[in-house]
Design an enzyme around this catalytic site. Sequence first.
Site, short mmCIF file in Angstrom:
data_model
loop_
_atom_site.label_atom_id
_atom_site.label_comp_id
_atom_site.label_asym_id
_atom_site.label_seq_id
_atom_site.Cartn_x
_atom_site.Cartn_y
_atom_site.Cartn_z
N TYR A 154 0.83 -1.21 0.00
CA TYR A 154 0.00 0.00 0.00
C TYR A 154 0.87 1.27 0.00
O TYR A 154 0.56 2.26 -0.65
CB TYR A 154 -0.95 0.01 1.20
N ARG A 161 1.70 6.64 -6.80
CA ARG A 161 0.58 7.54 -7.14
C ARG A 161 1.05 8.99 -7.03
O ARG A 161 0.76 9.81 -7.91
CB ARG A 161 -0.60 7.28 -6.19
N TYR A 215 -0.81 13.16 6.27
CA TYR A 215 -0.38 12.11 7.23
C TYR A 215 1.12 12.20 7.43
O TYR A 215 1.88 12.41 6.48
CB TYR A 215 -0.69 10.71 6.67
N ARG A 228 -11.24 13.65 1.69
CA ARG A 228 -12.19 12.82 2.46
C ARG A 228 -13.53 12.70 1.77
O ARG A 228 -14.23 11.70 1.93
CB ARG A 228 -12.36 13.41 3.86
N GLU A 335 -13.81 -0.80 6.53
CA GLU A 335 -13.76 0.52 5.89
C GLU A 335 -15.07 0.72 5.13
O GLU A 335 -15.62 -0.23 4.57
CB GLU A 335 -12.56 0.60 4.94
#
Length: 344
Positions: A154, A161, A215, A228, A335
């Site tokens: 991940y 990305r 983060y 979000r 999730e």
Amino acid sequence: MSTAQALRLEYVAASESQLDQGQGVLGAAAFDDGARTLRGGKLDFPLAHVHTPVLGDAREMLEVWRAGGRAQPGSHGRVSYAWGGDFLFGSLAVHEAELTSIAGSGAATLLERATGLAYREMYAALAAAGNPQLVRVWNYIPDINLDTHGLERYRQFNKARHEASVACGRVVAGSVPAASALGGAAGSPLTMYFLASRRTPAFIENPRQVSAYRYPTQYGPRSPAFSRATVLGEAGEAMLFVSGTASIVGHRTLHAGHPAAQTRETLANIEALLNEAARRTGTGTLRLETLAYKVYVRDPNDMPAIRAELESALGAEAAVLYLKADICRRDLAVEIEAVGGLAA
Ligand code: 3EB
């Protein structure tokens, strides 16, 4: 004119769907454990095939997006897309096995190369299709929690990305699409699908959470580039896309080992987003029970506890699709993503 309201979403068992009629279908995603029942041959819209088992009665489920009128299909490189009204739906997949590894430390891993290729292809297809604004991206990453080359996959995905987005002149904070990033079956391709619009969405952050693109580096060398939530359209006809949301407050996971408590915290996060979206866009607050949900469950044994929490918060009638998938932090059991304000 209510162009933003022209988008419709339906979760339907593949065995009961009538997609071959093609009525206004913009695009779809099929979710299953690899045993595909849908025949792709005659479809004239993009279809993403996502390798995440369905938890429920049906073996294969479809997420079907419809726009008003006949959709206009197209393709660019690996991307299949369709325009319908103001909306573009696209999908693509990249098998890591197609790529050859490059030896040496510091070289990109196969997943990093697959991710970079997929993002460059998505951006190139958007540019070729007239540059609609990216609103929502779904990412399914095989073996998402596996460590290779000293970095969890991940985190490799996030790194690639970020780098591909910067290389393509895209921002990686602020005006970034809503997204989900979940596991896919080992050996399946990196699979993505996305929605874009001629209109620019509003980008919403959650006051209870640190923005994912801020983060700290304890979660990986590059932060995840997503908002979000995003909102399209104005008061009365707004459509809300809630990113994959988990039991994270600030930047920390809460309630590790407690799936029911994680579900409640996740719903509190989604409720905070609904309030924030209303405050930011001047629309009325959507009610939690009116949204359509996808719930990703890491361990099917947790299903009863997770479902009980959702049914008590949303009622038994809410549109909820349960899928088995790994989640991007090992301490997350569940999730939840959602779409609100859709046309009836
Ligand atoms: C989180 O809040 C949970 O990397 O695109 C949710 C939605 C998550 C999208 C992504 C990751 C992504 O950090 C994980």
